[in-house]
Design a protein around this motif. Structure first.
Motif, PDB file in Angstrom:
ATOM      1  N   GLY A 287      52.253  -3.964  47.560  1.00 19.45           N
ATOM      2  CA  GLY A 287      52.756  -2.790  46.837  1.00 19.45           C
ATOM      3  C   GLY A 287      51.696  -2.128  45.974  1.00 19.45           C
ATOM      4  N   GLY A 288      50.585  -2.802  45.764  1.00 23.97           N
ATOM      5  CA  GLY A 288      49.558  -2.278  44.872  1.00 23.97           C
ATOM      6  C   GLY A 288      48.708  -1.196  45.527  1.00 23.97           C
ATOM      7  N   LEU A 289      48.073  -0.393  44.662  1.00 23.66           N
ATOM      8  CA  LEU A 289      47.149   0.633  45.152  1.00 23.66           C
ATOM      9  C   LEU A 289      45.731   0.075  45.155  1.00 23.66           C
ATOM     10  N   VAL A 290      44.983   0.377  46.201  1.00 23.98           N
ATOM     11  CA  VAL A 290      43.615  -0.126  46.314  1.00 23.98           C
ATOM     12  C   VAL A 290      42.675   1.000  46.752  1.00 23.98           C
ATOM     13  N   SER A 291      41.364   0.742  46.550  1.00 31.34           N
ATOM     14  CA  SER A 291      40.353   1.674  47.049  1.00 31.34           C
ATOM     15  C   SER A 291      40.014   1.297  48.481  1.00 31.34           C
ATOM     16  N   CYS A 292      40.090   2.281  49.370  1.00 29.10           N
ATOM     17  CA  CYS A 292      39.809   2.012  50.784  1.00 29.10           C
ATOM     18  C   CYS A 292      38.361   2.386  51.108  1.00 29.10           C
ATOM     19  N   VAL A 293      37.744   1.558  51.954  1.00 23.97           N
ATOM     20  CA  VAL A 293      36.357   1.840  52.330  1.00 23.97           C
ATOM     21  C   VAL A 293      36.265   2.133  53.825  1.00 23.97           C
ATOM     22  N   ASN A 294      35.189   2.861  54.155  1.00 19.02           N
ATOM     23  CA  ASN A 294      34.911   3.114  55.570  1.00 19.02           C
ATOM     24  C   ASN A 294      33.981   2.024  56.098  1.00 19.02           C
ATOM     25  N   ARG A 295      33.442   2.238  57.286  1.00 21.02           N
ATOM     26  CA  ARG A 295      32.612   1.213  57.923  1.00 21.02           C
ATOM     27  C   ARG A 295      31.329   0.926  57.144  1.00 21.02           C
ATOM     28  N   ASN A 296      30.918   1.840  56.294  1.00 17.35           N
ATOM     29  CA  ASN A 296      29.703   1.634  55.491  1.00 17.35           C
ATOM     30  C   ASN A 296      30.003   1.164  54.075  1.00 17.35           C
ATOM     31  N   GLY A 297      31.250   0.841  53.810  1.00 21.89           N
ATOM     32  CA  GLY A 297      31.600   0.333  52.491  1.00 21.89           C
ATOM     33  C   GLY A 297      31.776   1.419  51.444  1.00 21.89           C
ATOM     34  N   GLU A 298      31.780   2.694  51.873  1.00 19.85           N
ATOM     35  CA  GLU A 298      31.961   3.783  50.906  1.00 19.85           C
ATOM     36  C   GLU A 298      33.451   4.001  50.652  1.00 19.85           C
ATOM     37  N   ILE A 299      33.788   4.181  49.370  1.00 17.81           N
ATOM     38  CA  ILE A 299      35.198   4.415  49.040  1.00 17.81           C
ATOM     39  C   ILE A 299      35.547   5.834  49.461  1.00 17.81           C
ATOM     40  N   ILE A 300      36.560   5.966  50.334  1.00 20.77           N
ATOM     41  CA  ILE A 300      36.886   7.314  50.819  1.00 20.77           C
ATOM     42  C   ILE A 300      38.319   7.729  50.508  1.00 20.77           C
ATOM     43  N   SER A 301      39.154   6.759  50.137  1.00 22.34           N
ATOM     44  CA  SER A 301      40.516   7.168  49.785  1.00 22.34           C
ATOM     45  C   SER A 301      41.223   6.037  49.048  1.00 22.34           C
ATOM     46  N   ARG A 302      42.484   6.272  48.701  1.00 21.08           N
ATOM     47  CA  ARG A 302      43.297   5.206  48.126  1.00 21.08           C
ATOM     48  C   ARG A 302      44.315   4.782  49.166  1.00 21.08           C
ATOM     49  N   GLY A 303      44.756   3.566  49.078  1.00 23.18           N
ATOM     50  CA  GLY A 303      45.756   3.079  50.011  1.00 23.18           C
ATOM     51  C   GLY A 303      46.762   2.195  49.299  1.00 23.18           C
ATOM     52  N   ARG A 304      47.895   1.965  49.972  1.00 22.84           N
ATOM     53  CA  ARG A 304      48.911   1.097  49.386  1.00 22.84           C
ATOM     54  C   ARG A 304      49.097  -0.133  50.280  1.00 22.84           C
ATOM     55  N   ILE A 305      49.068  -1.317  49.651  1.00 26.06           N
ATOM     56  CA  ILE A 305      49.249  -2.546  50.412  1.00 26.06           C
ATOM     57  C   ILE A 305      50.730  -2.695  50.754  1.00 26.06           C
ATOM     58  N   ILE A 306      51.036  -2.722  52.037  1.00 32.15           N
ATOM     59  CA  ILE A 306      52.419  -2.819  52.500  1.00 32.15           C
ATOM     60  C   ILE A 306      52.813  -4.267  52.730  1.00 32.15           C
ATOM     61  N   ASP A 307      51.873  -5.041  53.273  1.00 33.09           N
ATOM     62  CA  ASP A 307      52.206  -6.433  53.600  1.00 33.09           C
ATOM     63  C   ASP A 307      50.932  -7.263  53.691  1.00 33.09           C
ATOM     64  N   ILE A 308      51.092  -8.559  53.385  1.00 33.77           N
ATOM     65  CA  ILE A 308      49.970  -9.489  53.564  1.00 33.77           C
ATOM     66  C   ILE A 308      50.495 -10.700  54.313  1.00 33.77           C
ATOM     67  N   LYS A 309      49.866 -10.973  55.455  1.00 33.18           N
ATOM     68  CA  LYS A 309      50.287 -12.138  56.244  1.00 33.18           C
ATOM     69  C   LYS A 309      49.238 -13.224  56.111  1.00 33.18           C
ATOM     70  N   ALA A 310      49.695 -14.418  55.737  1.00 30.15           N
ATOM     71  CA  ALA A 310      48.778 -15.556  55.666  1.00 30.15           C
ATOM     72  C   ALA A 310      49.401 -16.693  56.455  1.00 30.15           C
ATOM     73  N   SER A 311      49.049 -16.775  57.718  1.00 29.31           N
ATOM     74  CA  SER A 311      49.617 -17.813  58.567  1.00 29.31           C
ATOM     75  C   SER A 311      48.671 -19.006  58.614  1.00 29.31           C
TER      76      SER A 311
END
Lengths: 508, 104
Positions: A453-477
Motif C-alpha cells: 500500500g505504500g508509495l515508492v520511487s520507481c527506477v528505470n533500467r539505469n537506476g534513475e528515479i522516473i516516477s512514483r508507484g504504489r505497492i499492491i502486493d508482496i509475495k514471499a514464497s
C-alpha cells in the motif's frame, strides 16, 4: 611418515569444494572407497558464500543458490558414505601416491590408488599506490566476511573489476546494507553477463569503464580512492582524476589456480592466460601427465563453480572406470553425459552478440493482458525459465545457451517464471491494469521490504528515479528462497521503463 | 559492522558470545567466528605492521591463503586470523614485523 602404518583409500580427493565433492560423490557411487581431505573446519569450499542463484541447466540444480547446492552436495556425499576429513592440510604428494597432511599439529599420510586434486584458486591482487592498505580486500574475501561471517568490511565500497565476480559481489554488498559507490573497469566495456550487470544498474551504481584506480588514499587504512580515465593503451589521462569517498576497495580482478600440489607431484604444466596462468596439463578424463593423478575445478583452470562441479564428476567417473568399477560401456556413457553439459556451459559467451529480442512481447500482446517480459538476450548457459513455465510459453531448447523465446499467445501472465530466473531478468507487465495505470511484477532481494500500500520511487533500467508507484502486493514464497515478488502500480506511460524501486536513500 | 538482518540469509541467530582481548582491550566476539571477522565487527582493520617499512596490513583473501592478516594469538606469532576461530579469553596482539614468541 615414520613407522606409522599408512592408511589406504582407493580414491583420495584433496579439497572439499564443488569440484572435490562432486568427484568424491561420483567415485563413491561406483563403489570406490573415497576420502576427502580439506584444510578448512567446514566443507563446501567457496560454495557457502555464494548466495545468488546459479545459472546452468535446470536438470543440474540451476536456479538454486550456491549454498543450497553446497548443502545438497554434502547431503548426497553423506548418504553415499563419502568420508570427509576436515582441518587436514595437505603438504605434499609423494612418488608412491602417498598424500601427506597435517591435522591438529600431527603429521599423517594416506595412500590412494587414484588422487584427485581439487584445490581451487587464489584471488589476484592488483598493484597500485595504497593497494596494501587495510581496507583493500579481495572480492572473495569480502564475500566470505559478509555472507558467511556476517560482517561488512566497510560502508562505502569501490568495486575494482567488472567481471561476474565483481558485479555479483557488488549486488551482495548492497543486499547486506553497504553502499557500492561504483565499479571501476579498465576495459572499455563491462565483462560480466548483462543480466548481472543490469541488477547493479537498476540499483543506480555508477559503472566507470575505461577507468583504473590511481591510488587508495589513507594514512594507515583506506579513507578514499582516486580513480582516473585511461586511454586505449591503459595510460592514465591526466586531469581525469576523480576522488571517491570510500572506506573499502574490493578487488575483483580474477583468480589463479592453486597449483602447488600438482607441481610437487611432478605434473606437466602449460601457460594459459585465459584460464588464470600456469595450469597442469590434463586429458579428456581430467588425468594429469602423472598417471593416477587427476585435477578438477579451478586448479585445472579458472572457470565457474558450475563447471568445476562437472569437471569433478568427470574426474570421479574416470577414476572409478580406471579402477575397474565400471565396465567400459557404462563409463563412456556417463562421461558422455557430463561432457555434453560441459560443452554447453562453455559455449563462448560474447556480450557483443545481441540477439533479436525474442523474450519481449509485441505491442498487441501488451494490450491484451498481463504478460512476461524476458530481458535476457545474451548467450548464457541457463534454462530454468523454460521448465518454470507450465504452459510452454518459454523455450530455450538445445544448446542451453540459446536466449529464451517467449511464445506470447501461450503466456497466461501467471508470473511463475519471475523468481526462477537467476539473472532476475523476467518481469510481468499488465499494461492496462486500470485506465491510467499499469501493473508491474518484479523480483526483489533487498532490505527493507517496502510496505504493502505504500508509495515508492520507481527506477528505470539505469537506476534513475522516473516516477512514483504504489505497492499492491508482496509475495514471499518459501520455494523462492528469499526472492520476493513485488506487484507495483505505476503510471501507464512508464510501463516499458520502470523496472524496480529505489533501494538507497529515502526512497522507501 | 554486523549484518544482523539479511534478505536472503535471514536474521543472524548466533547468540553465544565470547570475550577476547585485543592489545589489552576487552571486546566481544561471536563464538566460533574467525578472529579477523570479530575484529572487523569491532571496527579494527589494522592487524599487523610490516617488517621493513612498518606499514599496516589487514585482511585480503579471507580464506587463509595470503597471510596478510597474521597476528600474535595466545603468544604465538603469524597466526592467520581469518581462519582461526576466537576462543574465550583469547589474547590477540597486533604483530610487528615477523612477530615474536611471547611464550617463555
Amino acid at each position: 611418515m615414520g613407522e606409522e602404518i599408512i592408511k589406504k583409500s582407493q580414491v583420495v580427493v584433496i579439497g572439499a569444494g564443488p569440484a572435490g565433492l562432486c568427484a568424491a560423490i561420483e567415485a563413491r557411487k561406483a563403489g570406490a572407497t573415497v576420502l576427502v581431505l580439506d584444510e578448512n573446519d567446514r566443507p563446501g569450499g567457496q560454495l557457502f558464500k555464494q548466495i545468488h542463484k546459479f545459472f546452468g541447466s535446470g536438470k543440474h540444480w540451476a536456479g538454486l543458490r550456491g549454498f543450497r547446492i553446497g548443502e545438497n552436495l554434502l547431503k548426497e556425499a553423506g548418504q553415499l558414505g563419502v568420508k570427509i576429513l576436515l582441518n587436514a592440510e595437505v603438504y605434499g604428494i609423494f612418488d608412491d601416491m602417498t598424500v601427506g597432511y597435517i591435522r591438529n599439529g600431527v603429521e599423517k599420510a594416506i595412500k590412494g590408488e587414484r588422487i584427485i586434486i581439487a584445490t581451487g584458486g587464489i584471488e589476484n591482487a592488483l598493484p597500485f599506490p595504497g593497494g596494501t592498505l587495510p581496507g583493500v580486500m579481495g572480492a572473495g574475501g569480502v564475500q566470505t566476511m559478509v555472507n558467511i561471517h556476517r560482517v561488512l568490511p566497510g560502508k562505502k565500497i569501490l568495486m575494482v573489476g567488472s567481471g561476474n565476480v565483481g558485479v555479483i559481489v557488488s549486488y551482495q554488498l548492497m543486499q547486506a546494507g553497504a553502499e557500492v559507490v561504483g565499479i571501476v573497469e579498465a576495459a572499455g566495456r563491462v565483462r560480466a553477463y548483462e543480466v548481472h550487470l543490469n541488477k547493479i544498474k537498476r540499483a543506480g551504481v555508477p559503472i566507470y569503464t575505461s577507468h583504473v584506480v590511481k591510488e587508495a588514499i589513507g594514512k594507515d587504512e583506506v579513507e578514499g580512492a582516486i580513480i582516473a580515465r585511461v586511454d586505449d593503451n591503459l595510460n592514465i589521462i591526466e586531469g581525469s582524476e576523480k576522488h571517491l569517498d570510500v572506506d573499502c576497495l574490493c578487488i575483483a580482478v580474477g583468480l589463479n589456480p592453486q597449483i602447488e600440489l600438482p607441481y610437487i607431484a611432478g605434473c606437466k604444466f602449460s601457460y594459459i592466460p585465459e584460464r588464470g596462468g600456469y595450469i597442469p596439463v590434463f586429458d579428456e578424463n581430467m588425468e594429469t601427465s602423472v598417471k593416477g593423478i587427476y585435477v578438477a575445478g579451478d586448479v585445472a583452470g579458472i572457470e565457474e563453480a558450475s563447471i568445476a562441479m562437472e569437471e569433478g564428476r568427470l574426474a570421479g567417473i574416470a577414476c572409478a572406470g580406471s579402477l575397474g568399477l565400471y565396465d567400459k560401456e557404462t563409463e563412456e556413457k556417463l562421461k558422455k553425459e557430463v561432457k555434453k553439459i560441459l560443452r554447453a556451459m562453455r559455449t563462448k559467451h560474447d556480450s557483443r552478440i545481441i540477439h533479436s529480442l525474442t523474450g519481449i512481447p509485441s505491442n498487441d500482446r501488451f494490450e491484451k493482458g498481463p504478460v512476461a517480459v524476458i530481458e535476457c538476450k545474451e548467450e548464457i548457459p541457463c534454462n530454468p525459465c523454460e521448465s518454470a513455465c507450465v504452459f510452454g510459453a518459454i523455450k530455450v531448447g538445445e544448446p542451453i545457451t540459446n536466449p529464451p523465446v517467449l511464445f506470447e499467445e501461450k503466456c497466461t501472465g501467471c508470473g511463475r517464471c519471475i523468481p526462477k530466473c537467476p539473472g532476475m531478468a523476467i518481469f510481468l507487465i499488465h499494461k492496462n491494469y486500470t485506465d491510467k495505470t499499469s501493473l508491474i511484477k518484479f523480483p526483489y532481494e533487498y532490505l527493507p521490504v517496502p510496505e504493502k500500500g505504500g508509495l515508492v520511487s520507481c527506477v528505470n533500467r539505469n537506476g534513475e528515479i522516473i516516477s512514483r508507484g504504489r505497492i499492491i502486493d508482496i509475495k514471499a514464497s518459501k520455494k523462492d528462497d528469499g526472492t520476493k515478488i513485488i506487484a507495483m502500480e505505476i503510471p501507464k506511460e512508464y510501463f516499458n521503463d520502470v523496472r524496480g524501486i529505489q533501494i538507497r536513500g529515502d526512497g522507501i | 559492522m554486523r549484518v544482523n538482518y539479511h534478505p536472503i540469509l535471514g536474521k543472524d541467530e548466533r547468540k553465544k558470545l565470547v570475550k577476547i582481548v585485543v592489545d589489552g582491550r576487552e571486546m566481544m566476539a561471536v563464538k566460533g567466528e574467525p578472529i579477523a571477522a570479530a575484529l572487523l565487527a569491532n571496527g579494527i582493520r589494522k592487524l599487523r605492521k610490516t617488517r621493513k617499512k612498518g606499514e599496516y596490513r589487514g585482511v585480503f583473501c579471507g580464506i587463509g591463503r595470503c597471510t596478510d592478516c597474521a597476528m600474535i594469538v595466545d603468544e604465538i606469532p603469524n597466526i592467520r586470523t581469518c581462519i582461526t576461530p576466537v576462543k574465550e579469553g583469547m589474547q590477540i596482539i597486533t604483530q610487528e614485523g615477523l612477530g615474536k614468541w611471547e611464550r617463555k
